[in-house]
Design a protein around this motif. Structure first.
Motif, short mmCIF file in Angstrom:
data_model
loop_
_atom_site.label_atom_id
_atom_site.label_comp_id
_atom_site.label_asym_id
_atom_site.label_seq_id
_atom_site.Cartn_x
_atom_site.Cartn_y
_atom_site.Cartn_z
N LEU A 114 -3.44 -73.42 26.82
CA LEU A 114 -2.41 -72.55 27.37
C LEU A 114 -2.81 -71.11 27.06
O LEU A 114 -3.39 -70.85 25.98
N ARG A 115 -2.52 -70.19 27.95
CA ARG A 115 -2.81 -68.79 27.69
C ARG A 115 -1.53 -67.97 27.73
O ARG A 115 -0.81 -67.99 28.74
N LEU A 116 -1.27 -67.27 26.66
CA LEU A 116 -0.13 -66.37 26.58
C LEU A 116 -0.59 -64.95 26.89
O LEU A 116 -1.73 -64.58 26.59
N SER A 117 0.30 -64.18 27.48
CA SER A 117 0.04 -62.78 27.78
C SER A 117 1.13 -61.91 27.17
O SER A 117 2.28 -62.34 27.04
N CYS A 118 0.74 -60.70 26.83
CA CYS A 118 1.70 -59.71 26.33
C CYS A 118 1.42 -58.40 27.03
O CYS A 118 0.38 -57.78 26.79
N ALA A 119 2.34 -57.99 27.87
CA ALA A 119 2.21 -56.71 28.56
C ALA A 119 2.87 -55.63 27.71
O ALA A 119 4.03 -55.77 27.31
N ALA B 131 6.31 -73.62 18.79
CA ALA B 131 6.99 -72.47 18.20
C ALA B 131 7.32 -71.47 19.31
O ALA B 131 6.84 -71.59 20.44
N VAL B 132 8.12 -70.49 18.95
CA VAL B 132 8.27 -69.31 19.79
C VAL B 132 7.19 -68.33 19.37
O VAL B 132 7.05 -68.03 18.17
N TYR B 133 6.43 -67.85 20.32
CA TYR B 133 5.33 -66.94 20.05
C TYR B 133 5.77 -65.51 20.43
O TYR B 133 6.28 -65.27 21.53
N TYR B 134 5.54 -64.61 19.49
CA TYR B 134 5.96 -63.23 19.65
C TYR B 134 4.77 -62.28 19.63
O TYR B 134 3.84 -62.45 18.83
N TYR C 17 8.01 -53.50 16.31
CA TYR C 17 7.95 -53.54 17.77
C TYR C 17 7.67 -54.98 18.16
O TYR C 17 6.57 -55.51 17.91
N TRP C 18 8.64 -55.61 18.79
CA TRP C 18 8.54 -57.02 19.10
C TRP C 18 8.92 -57.29 20.55
O TRP C 18 9.79 -56.61 21.11
N GLY C 19 8.28 -58.32 21.12
CA GLY C 19 8.75 -58.85 22.37
C GLY C 19 9.87 -59.85 22.10
O GLY C 19 10.22 -60.12 20.94
N LYS C 20 10.40 -60.42 23.16
CA LYS C 20 11.49 -61.40 23.01
C LYS C 20 10.97 -62.79 22.73
O LYS C 20 11.76 -63.69 22.38
N GLY C 21 9.67 -62.99 22.90
CA GLY C 21 9.07 -64.27 22.59
C GLY C 21 8.93 -65.19 23.79
O GLY C 21 9.66 -65.06 24.79
N THR C 22 8.00 -66.11 23.68
CA THR C 22 7.81 -67.14 24.70
C THR C 22 7.63 -68.47 24.00
O THR C 22 6.91 -68.58 23.01
N LEU C 23 8.31 -69.48 24.49
CA LEU C 23 8.36 -70.77 23.82
C LEU C 23 7.20 -71.66 24.25
O LEU C 23 6.95 -71.84 25.44
N VAL C 24 6.52 -72.20 23.26
CA VAL C 24 5.45 -73.17 23.48
C VAL C 24 5.86 -74.48 22.83
O VAL C 24 6.19 -74.52 21.63
#
Length: 121
Positions: free
Chosen positions: A17-22, A91-94, A110-117
């Motif tokens: 899986l690939r996560l992105s953070c803009a 987990a939730v990835y931040y 400085y945090w994003g809202k997270g994405t669940l994996v």
């Protein structure tokens, strides 16, 4: 600073899986970014971080050899390529922005809202 994660989902053990953070609004005080994760009942832990200049990387032992962090400065985007996923990676990835001093990451607030994996066995 605004950070927006994407790419989470439900996968099976062994999948990738690939996560992105803009990112936007990055200031001069920030020279590195990191991925954290938080599993239910656990504290948030640093998974990997990368410097924005040289692209130096560092990984937690639990993901070393399976996860790869990268960034595309032109797109203001950071990635986390996750391979050979295990149920314990659930987990939730931040996404986080911070500073690196001699290889140690210091996350700033400085945090994003997270994405669940979710990794099923």
């Amino acid at each position: 600073v605004e950070l927006v994660e994407s790419g989470g989902g439900l996968v099976q053990a062994g999948d990738s899986l690939r996560l992105s953070c803009a990112a936007s609004g990055i200031t001069f005080s920030i020279n590195a970014m990191g991925w954290y994760r938080q599993a239910p009942g656990n504290e948030r832990e640093l998974v990997a971080h990368i410097t924005l200049g040289r692209g130096d990387t560092n990984y937690a032992d639990a993901v070393k050899g399976r996860f790869t962090i990268s960034r595309d400065n032109a797109k203001n985007t950071m990635y986390l390529q996750m391979s050979s996923l295990k149920p314990e990676d659930t987990a939730v990835y931040y996404c986080n922005a911070g500073r690196d001093y001699t290889g140690t990451y210091y996350g700033m607030d400085y945090w994003g809202k997270g994405t669940l994996v979710i990794v099923s066995s």
